[in-house]
Write a protein that holds these residues in place. Structure first.
Motif, PDB file in Angstrom:
ATOM      1  N   GLU A  27      34.043 -19.323  35.033  1.00  0.00           N
ATOM      2  CA  GLU A  27      33.185 -20.517  35.023  1.00  0.00           C
ATOM      3  C   GLU A  27      31.892 -20.257  34.257  1.00  0.00           C
ATOM      4  OE1 GLU A  27      33.824 -22.994  39.097  1.00  0.00           O
ATOM      5  OE2 GLU A  27      33.110 -20.931  39.344  1.00  0.00           O
ATOM      6  N   ILE A  28      31.324 -19.086  34.463  1.00  0.00           N
ATOM      7  CA  ILE A  28      30.093 -18.740  33.748  1.00  0.00           C
ATOM      8  C   ILE A  28      30.374 -18.654  32.252  1.00  0.00           C
ATOM      9  CG2 ILE A  28      28.297 -16.986  33.427  1.00  0.00           C
ATOM     10  CD1 ILE A  28      28.797 -16.221  36.438  1.00  0.00           C
ATOM     11  N   GLU A  29      31.463 -18.004  31.895  1.00  0.00           N
ATOM     12  CA  GLU A  29      31.823 -17.895  30.468  1.00  0.00           C
ATOM     13  C   GLU A  29      32.004 -19.281  29.854  1.00  0.00           C
ATOM     14  OE1 GLU A  29      34.079 -13.576  30.289  1.00  0.00           O
ATOM     15  OE2 GLU A  29      35.235 -15.323  30.962  1.00  0.00           O
ATOM     16  N   ARG A  30      32.722 -20.154  30.528  1.00  0.00           N
ATOM     17  CA  ARG A  30      32.937 -21.516  30.025  1.00  0.00           C
ATOM     18  C   ARG A  30      31.606 -22.233  29.822  1.00  0.00           C
ATOM     19  NH1 ARG A  30      35.936 -23.175  33.776  1.00  0.00           N
ATOM     20  NH2 ARG A  30      37.915 -22.747  32.765  1.00  0.00           N
ATOM     21  N   ALA A  31      30.743 -22.183  30.830  1.00  0.00           N
ATOM     22  CA  ALA A  31      29.450 -22.877  30.771  1.00  0.00           C
ATOM     23  C   ALA A  31      28.560 -22.316  29.663  1.00  0.00           C
ATOM     24  CB  ALA A  31      28.741 -22.776  32.118  1.00  0.00           C
ATOM     25  N   ALA A  32      28.702 -21.019  29.380  1.00  0.00           N
ATOM     26  CA  ALA A  32      27.871 -20.378  28.350  1.00  0.00           C
ATOM     27  C   ALA A  32      28.468 -20.489  26.959  1.00  0.00           C
ATOM     28  CB  ALA A  32      27.657 -18.911  28.709  1.00  0.00           C
ATOM     29  N   GLY A  33      29.609 -21.200  26.844  1.00  0.00           N
ATOM     30  CA  GLY A  33      30.226 -21.396  25.536  1.00  0.00           C
ATOM     31  C   GLY A  33      31.106 -20.242  25.089  1.00  0.00           C
ATOM     32  N   LEU A  34      31.490 -19.384  26.029  1.00  0.00           N
ATOM     33  CA  LEU A  34      32.409 -18.286  25.735  1.00  0.00           C
ATOM     34  C   LEU A  34      33.810 -18.702  26.161  1.00  0.00           C
ATOM     35  CD1 LEU A  34      30.204 -15.426  27.257  1.00  0.00           C
ATOM     36  CD2 LEU A  34      30.344 -16.094  24.847  1.00  0.00           C
ATOM     37  N   SER A  35      34.807 -17.967  25.701  1.00  0.00           N
ATOM     38  CA  SER A  35      36.184 -18.252  26.114  1.00  0.00           C
ATOM     39  C   SER A  35      36.363 -17.885  27.573  1.00  0.00           C
ATOM     40  CB  SER A  35      37.176 -17.431  25.298  1.00  0.00           C
ATOM     41  OG  SER A  35      37.538 -18.089  24.148  1.00  0.00           O
ATOM     42  N   PRO A  36      36.692 -18.886  28.439  1.00  0.00           N
ATOM     43  CA  PRO A  36      36.842 -18.584  29.867  1.00  0.00           C
ATOM     44  C   PRO A  36      37.971 -17.592  30.114  1.00  0.00           C
ATOM     45  CG  PRO A  36      37.096 -20.955  29.419  1.00  0.00           C
ATOM     46  CD  PRO A  36      36.925 -20.266  28.106  1.00  0.00           C
ATOM     47  N   GLY A  37      37.675 -16.587  30.923  1.00  0.00           N
ATOM     48  CA  GLY A  37      38.682 -15.590  31.262  1.00  0.00           C
ATOM     49  C   GLY A  37      38.859 -14.504  30.215  1.00  0.00           C
ATOM     50  N   SER A  38      38.073 -14.552  29.141  1.00  0.00           N
ATOM     51  CA  SER A  38      38.220 -13.573  28.059  1.00  0.00           C
ATOM     52  C   SER A  38      37.545 -12.242  28.379  1.00  0.00           C
ATOM     53  CB  SER A  38      37.618 -14.126  26.766  1.00  0.00           C
ATOM     54  OG  SER A  38      36.201 -14.252  26.905  1.00  0.00           O
ATOM     55  N   GLY A  39      36.646 -12.251  29.358  1.00  0.00           N
ATOM     56  CA  GLY A  39      35.884 -11.041  29.659  1.00  0.00           C
ATOM     57  C   GLY A  39      34.713 -10.841  28.718  1.00  0.00           C
ATOM     58  N   ALA A  40      34.402 -11.847  27.886  1.00  0.00           N
ATOM     59  CA  ALA A  40      33.299 -11.728  26.921  1.00  0.00           C
ATOM     60  C   ALA A  40      31.962 -11.494  27.617  1.00  0.00           C
ATOM     61  CB  ALA A  40      33.233 -12.978  26.052  1.00  0.00           C
ATOM     62  N   LEU A  41      31.827 -11.986  28.836  1.00  0.00           N
ATOM     63  CA  LEU A  41      30.590 -11.793  29.591  1.00  0.00           C
ATOM     64  C   LEU A  41      30.302 -10.303  29.789  1.00  0.00           C
ATOM     65  CD1 LEU A  41      29.378 -13.740  32.652  1.00  0.00           C
ATOM     66  CD2 LEU A  41      29.650 -11.292  32.885  1.00  0.00           C
ATOM     67  N   TYR A  42      31.355  -9.502  29.916  1.00  0.00           N
ATOM     68  CA  TYR A  42      31.192  -8.074  30.193  1.00  0.00           C
ATOM     69  C   TYR A  42      30.660  -7.292  28.985  1.00  0.00           C
ATOM     70  CZ  TYR A  42      33.543  -9.053  34.554  1.00  0.00           C
ATOM     71  OH  TYR A  42      33.867  -9.565  35.785  1.00  0.00           O
ATOM     72  N   ARG A  43      30.553  -7.930  27.835  1.00  0.00           N
ATOM     73  CA  ARG A  43      29.884  -7.295  26.692  1.00  0.00           C
ATOM     74  C   ARG A  43      28.371  -7.272  26.912  1.00  0.00           C
ATOM     75  NH1 ARG A  43      32.545 -10.970  22.769  1.00  0.00           N
ATOM     76  NH2 ARG A  43      34.680 -10.652  23.412  1.00  0.00           N
ATOM     77  N   HIS A  44      27.897  -8.143  27.816  1.00  0.00           N
ATOM     78  CA  HIS A  44      26.463  -8.260  28.075  1.00  0.00           C
ATOM     79  C   HIS A  44      26.061  -7.715  29.455  1.00  0.00           C
ATOM     80  CE1 HIS A  44      25.982 -10.830  24.521  1.00  0.00           C
ATOM     81  NE2 HIS A  44      27.135 -11.364  24.884  1.00  0.00           N
ATOM     82  N   PHE A  45      26.972  -7.824  30.421  1.00  0.00           N
ATOM     83  CA  PHE A  45      26.676  -7.414  31.798  1.00  0.00           C
ATOM     84  C   PHE A  45      27.864  -6.658  32.364  1.00  0.00           C
ATOM     85  CE2 PHE A  45      24.215 -11.217  30.953  1.00  0.00           C
ATOM     86  CZ  PHE A  45      22.946 -10.811  31.326  1.00  0.00           C
ATOM     87  N   ARG A  46      27.573  -5.599  33.113  1.00  0.00           N
ATOM     88  CA  ARG A  46      28.652  -4.796  33.696  1.00  0.00           C
ATOM     89  C   ARG A  46      29.335  -5.491  34.865  1.00  0.00           C
ATOM     90  NH1 ARG A  46      25.227   0.533  34.530  1.00  0.00           N
ATOM     91  NH2 ARG A  46      23.822  -1.142  35.064  1.00  0.00           N
ATOM     92  N   SER A  47      28.595  -6.402  35.526  1.00  0.00           N
ATOM     93  CA  SER A  47      29.157  -7.052  36.711  1.00  0.00           C
ATOM     94  C   SER A  47      28.434  -8.372  36.970  1.00  0.00           C
ATOM     95  CB  SER A  47      28.995  -6.138  37.937  1.00  0.00           C
ATOM     96  OG  SER A  47      27.607  -5.994  38.237  1.00  0.00           O
ATOM     97  N   LYS A  48      29.015  -9.160  37.832  1.00  0.00           N
ATOM     98  CA  LYS A  48      28.377 -10.406  38.248  1.00  0.00           C
ATOM     99  C   LYS A  48      27.079 -10.109  38.986  1.00  0.00           C
ATOM    100  CE  LYS A  48      30.119 -13.394  41.453  1.00  0.00           C
ATOM    101  NZ  LYS A  48      30.942 -14.468  42.059  1.00  0.00           N
ATOM    102  N   GLU A  49      27.055  -9.036  39.759  1.00  0.00           N
ATOM    103  CA  GLU A  49      25.835  -8.667  40.485  1.00  0.00           C
ATOM    104  C   GLU A  49      24.712  -8.293  39.514  1.00  0.00           C
ATOM    105  OE1 GLU A  49      24.208  -5.505  43.826  1.00  0.00           O
ATOM    106  OE2 GLU A  49      26.361  -5.875  43.696  1.00  0.00           O
ATOM    107  N   GLU A  50      25.028  -7.576  38.454  1.00  0.00           N
ATOM    108  CA  GLU A  50      24.010  -7.240  37.454  1.00  0.00           C
ATOM    109  C   GLU A  50      23.477  -8.508  36.792  1.00  0.00           C
ATOM    110  OE1 GLU A  50      24.537  -5.451  33.220  1.00  0.00           O
ATOM    111  OE2 GLU A  50      24.267  -3.732  34.573  1.00  0.00           O
ATOM    112  N   LEU A  51      24.353  -9.456  36.556  1.00  0.00           N
ATOM    113  CA  LEU A  51      23.951 -10.742  35.986  1.00  0.00           C
ATOM    114  C   LEU A  51      23.015 -11.485  36.949  1.00  0.00           C
ATOM    115  CD1 LEU A  51      24.094 -13.110  34.006  1.00  0.00           C
ATOM    116  CD2 LEU A  51      26.360 -13.649  34.931  1.00  0.00           C
ATOM    117  N   LEU A  52      23.346 -11.492  38.227  1.00  0.00           N
ATOM    118  CA  LEU A  52      22.479 -12.115  39.224  1.00  0.00           C
ATOM    119  C   LEU A  52      21.102 -11.451  39.216  1.00  0.00           C
ATOM    120  CD1 LEU A  52      21.969 -13.973  41.723  1.00  0.00           C
ATOM    121  CD2 LEU A  52      22.877 -12.099  43.119  1.00  0.00           C
ATOM    122  N   ALA A  53      21.079 -10.118  39.191  1.00  0.00           N
ATOM    123  CA  ALA A  53      19.806  -9.388  39.198  1.00  0.00           C
ATOM    124  C   ALA A  53      18.967  -9.757  37.976  1.00  0.00           C
ATOM    125  CB  ALA A  53      20.061  -7.884  39.236  1.00  0.00           C
ATOM    126  N   GLU A  54      19.575  -9.827  36.826  1.00  0.00           N
ATOM    127  CA  GLU A  54      18.847 -10.222  35.603  1.00  0.00           C
ATOM    128  C   GLU A  54      18.298 -11.641  35.751  1.00  0.00           C
ATOM    129  OE1 GLU A  54      17.894 -10.101  31.304  1.00  0.00           O
ATOM    130  OE2 GLU A  54      18.606  -8.482  32.562  1.00  0.00           O
TER     131      GLU A  54
END
Length: 197
Positions: A27-54
């Protein structure tokens, strides 16, 4: 806005709207304009928790608006005491509205993340309470006030009004913001500007 900043902004929006645990990486990837389910978010953050902390830490860093209002002594000097208190109230409510997602996350999700909760306590809550207490001290010659406690009471009043408005869409009492601010100013004026006990 670069990809990392877009991911943070969309994640905080989604965490605020539906909660941390209910928000998926796809859902985050889709909302951010990335391919949903592609794992592209992990190029920027190691985990959802790290993303929350940021996201939480970036929101804490943005509280300059309210602090600037409190430190603008030159602008406030031209206002009456009632106008200064109304300015404080409206700036506080505006700040709460700007940080809607963070406020929701704090209330609903951060108990599971004690380090982040501590960051909010020190970087946001304590900082705001201290700034309001200092601002109150500059408003009165009275020496018999517990300005720290008064700041907590006034900020708590604003926060509670805003929170119930956010939860219910309108305040459950039917009171609108203008009437609330008028009452807040009436009460605060007596506490801040009255002469000694």
């Amino acid at each position: 806005m670069d990809s990392r900043a877009r991911i943070v902004a969309e994640a905080m929006r989604l965490f605020g709207e539906q909660g941390y645990t209910k928000t998926t990486i796809a859902e985050i990837e889709r909302a951010a304009g990335l391919s949903p389910g592609s794992g592209a978010l992990y190029r920027h953050f190691r985990s959802k928790e790290e993303l929350l902390a940021e996201g939480v830490r970036s929101k804490i860093a943005e509280n300059a608006g309210l602090l600037a209002t409190l430190s603008d002594t030159a602008g406030a000097a031209a206002l009456t005491p009632r106008q200064r208190l109304a300015l404080l109230a409206r700036a506080g409510l505006r700040r709460l509205g700007q940080e809607r997602d963070l406020n929701r996350i704090v209330v609903r999700d951060l108990a599971a993340f004690p380090a982040l909760l501590q960051d909010v306590r020190e970087g946001e809550m304590h900082r705001i309470h201290s700034a309001v207490a200092q601002w109150l001290r500059t408003q009165s010659d009275a020496q018999d006030r517990d300005w720290d406690a008064l700041a907590v009471a006034l900020v708590g009043s604003l926060s509670h009004f805003w929170l119930l408005q956010d939860v219910f869409g309108t305040h459950p009492s039917g009171l609108d913001e203008d009437r609330f601010v008028d009452a807040f100013v009436d009460l605060a004026e007596q506490l801040v500007y009255r002469s000694g006990s």
